[in-house]
Every structure is written in structure tokens, then in C-alpha cells.
Design an enzyme around this catalytic site. Structure first.
Site: not given
Ligand code: GUN
Length: 280
Positions: A50, A94, A117
């Protein structure tokens, strides 16, 4: 195999190129902060990808990595500082978080206008009431793929397998907003196979390797496989038995190379949207 392949890598690359061009024309750099707590190895890979993708499109991006024993108060303190920092447009914490931390409280602590998110209850509620603002990245990526595949959405019978807050529920809301007739299936659904067979669009997001068998897929269905599951031998497979499903589907996403690349591209899109909404 008779199905057309939906190439998520190509659609994501195109979206990232468009975002980079839009960022280059801005008089400021959108700011993203990715927060990682602990040492979950999969999270480490996701966070690195990311952060790198954000830098590639020209964002001011950084990862803040906290130790596994971080207290809830310390994490909430960091989020409060990021909420107040005018250089930060997007905050992503995350998941999963270590067990001493209340994940829902953390999600509620992120300022809704920086919630790239789309997990904050305000953003979830706006989506559910037909006024979408920041929407979760993976389902948003699925909508891009359906449109790129030429899927006709209004009136289509869409079936979503899974009801998580991250994928299933927002997926159903986005399909509904696009005028699909939506059914959500879950662990208590009777006769999953029969319900799946009614789908013209089938989105699988349950995290069970190859759970959707070939004979669950109607002829001509568009199949979107959100699952990323590692088999004991190390191979990555989706929630759909790809080889068998591809004999019935009109179009299908591969794993890897389908939905996965779209999640990051949509995080970039959300960060740009958040920056424009805050600053322009
Ligand atoms: N863990 C698994 N998928 C995601 C996501 O889309 N965003 C975040 N912050 N954590 C995750």
C-alpha cells in the site's frame, strides 16, 4: 475453459495511471498514513504494498509501525494526532489488530473524512442510506471490475457470499446502489448451492478455499472471487473452484491477479477523494 478472464492487474494499472495523472496536476500532495501494529507477516506485505503504491502515484505516504504490545490508549493517541494533522488526508489502520486492542473503538476513532478504508460507522451508514462517501476498497474495486467487464448491472440478480463489514455488507450495498437485485448468503443460509445458481453476478467473499463448486455457477454468470487462501502446499487459491467454474461462467476473475490489485488501487482512489474533499 470458456469464460472470459477479468484482468484485475490491467484494470488496476489503468486506474493507478489515471490517479497519478490527477495527482501530478494538484498544487499539493495527498497525505496517507498507514498504521501497522505488531508483526503479522501478511499485514507486513499488505502495508508495504500500500505504502509503495501510494508513493508511486505521488502521495506523501508513510507507514507508522507500532510494537505488538502497544496499548489501546497509545494507538488512540496516535490516531488523534493524525486526525489533527492538516498534512494527513487518509488514515488506514491495518487489520487484524493485537487482542488487547478493541478494533471497533479504533475504527470509530479515525476521523470519518480521513477514513480511506470506509470502515467508520458513519461512512458505512452513509453507504447504507444511499449517500455513499468513502466506501470500502475491496468492494469498490469489484464494482470497477464489473463495469470494466461490461456487466449490465441494473436489474441483474447479484448474489454476495459473505457478510463481513470489510467486504460482504458494503459489497451488497454498492450492488444495490447500482440497481442490482441483491441476495446476501452466509453460514446459516439453507442450500447455498441453489442460491448461488440463481446468480447472474456472483461475488464470493468467505475465505474458504474453493468452496464455490463448478455446479454452483449458472451458465453465463459473471464470477468475482474475492478470496485469497493459501493451501498447505503454498499455492494461493480463491473461494471459487476456478477451473470448474470457468466452464460455466461468462467471465471470471483469477486468483491472484483479479480483485487483489483493485483493493490497493481503490485505496489510492479513496485517498485522492478524501484529499480533494478536504482541501478543494
Ligand atoms: N485487513 C484485510 N483487509 C483490510 C483492508 O481492506 N483494510 C485494512 N485496514 N485492513 C485489512
Amino acid at each position: 475453459m470458456t469464460a472470459r478472464l477479468i484482468d484485475g492487474k490491467a484494470v488496476a494499472a489503468e486506474l493507478r495511471k489515471t490517479i497519478a495523472a490527477r495527482v501530478a496536476a494538484l498544487p499539493f500532495r495527498p497525505g496517507l498514513r498507514v498504521v501497522r501494529v505488531g508483526e503479522d507477516p501478511a499485514s507486513g506485505i499488505y502495508v508495504r504494498n500500500k505504502d509503495r503504491a501510494a508513493q508511486e502515484v505521488g502521495f506523501d505516504s508513510a507507514t507508522l509501525h507500532l510494537p505488538v504490545g502497544t496499548s489501546q490508549a497509545d494507538l488512540l493517541g496516535l490516531i488523534a494526532r493524525l486526525n489533527a494533522d492538516p498534512a494527513v488526508d487518509g488514515i488506514l489502520v491495518q487489520l487484524p489488530l493485537p487482542p488487547q486492542i478493541d478494533t471497533d473503538a479504533v475504527i470509530r476513532a479515525v476521523a470519518p473524512e480521513k477514513d480511506v478504508d470506509g470502515f467508520h460507522p458513519l461512512n458505512a451508514g452513509l453507504l447504507a442510506s444511499g449517500q455513499p462517501r468513502l466506501t470500502p476498497c475491496t468492494p469498490k474495486g469489484v464494482m470497477h471490475l464489473l463495469r470494466a467487464a461490461g456487466c449490465v448491472l441494473p436489474g441483474a440478480r447479484a448474489v454476495v457470499l459473505g457478510r463481513s463489514n470489510i467486504v460482504g455488507r458494503p459489497m451488497a450495498q454498492l450492488l444495490l446502489a447500482a440497481d442490482c437485485s441483491v441476495t446476501i448468503l452466509h453460514s446459516r443460509t439453507r442450500d447455498l448451492a441453489a442460491e448461488c445458481r440463481r446468480a447472474e453476478i456472483l461475488v464470493a467473499a468467505v475465505g474458504r478455499p474453493r468452496m464455490v463448486r463448478g455446479d454452483w455457477v449458472a451458465e453465463g454468470c459473471t464470477v468475482i472471487d474475492v478470496g485469497i487462501n493459501r493451501l498447505p502446499d503454498g499455492r494461493l487459491v480463491g473461494d471459487v473452484d476456478f477451473v470448474a467454474a470457468a466452464n460455466h461462467a461468462a467471465a471470471i476473475t483469477p486468483v491472484p491477479g483479479g480483485v487483489g490489485p483493485m483493493t490497493i488501487a481503490c485505496l489510492l482512489e479513496n485517498t485522492l477523494e478524501a484529499a480533494l474533499a478536504r482541501r478543494v
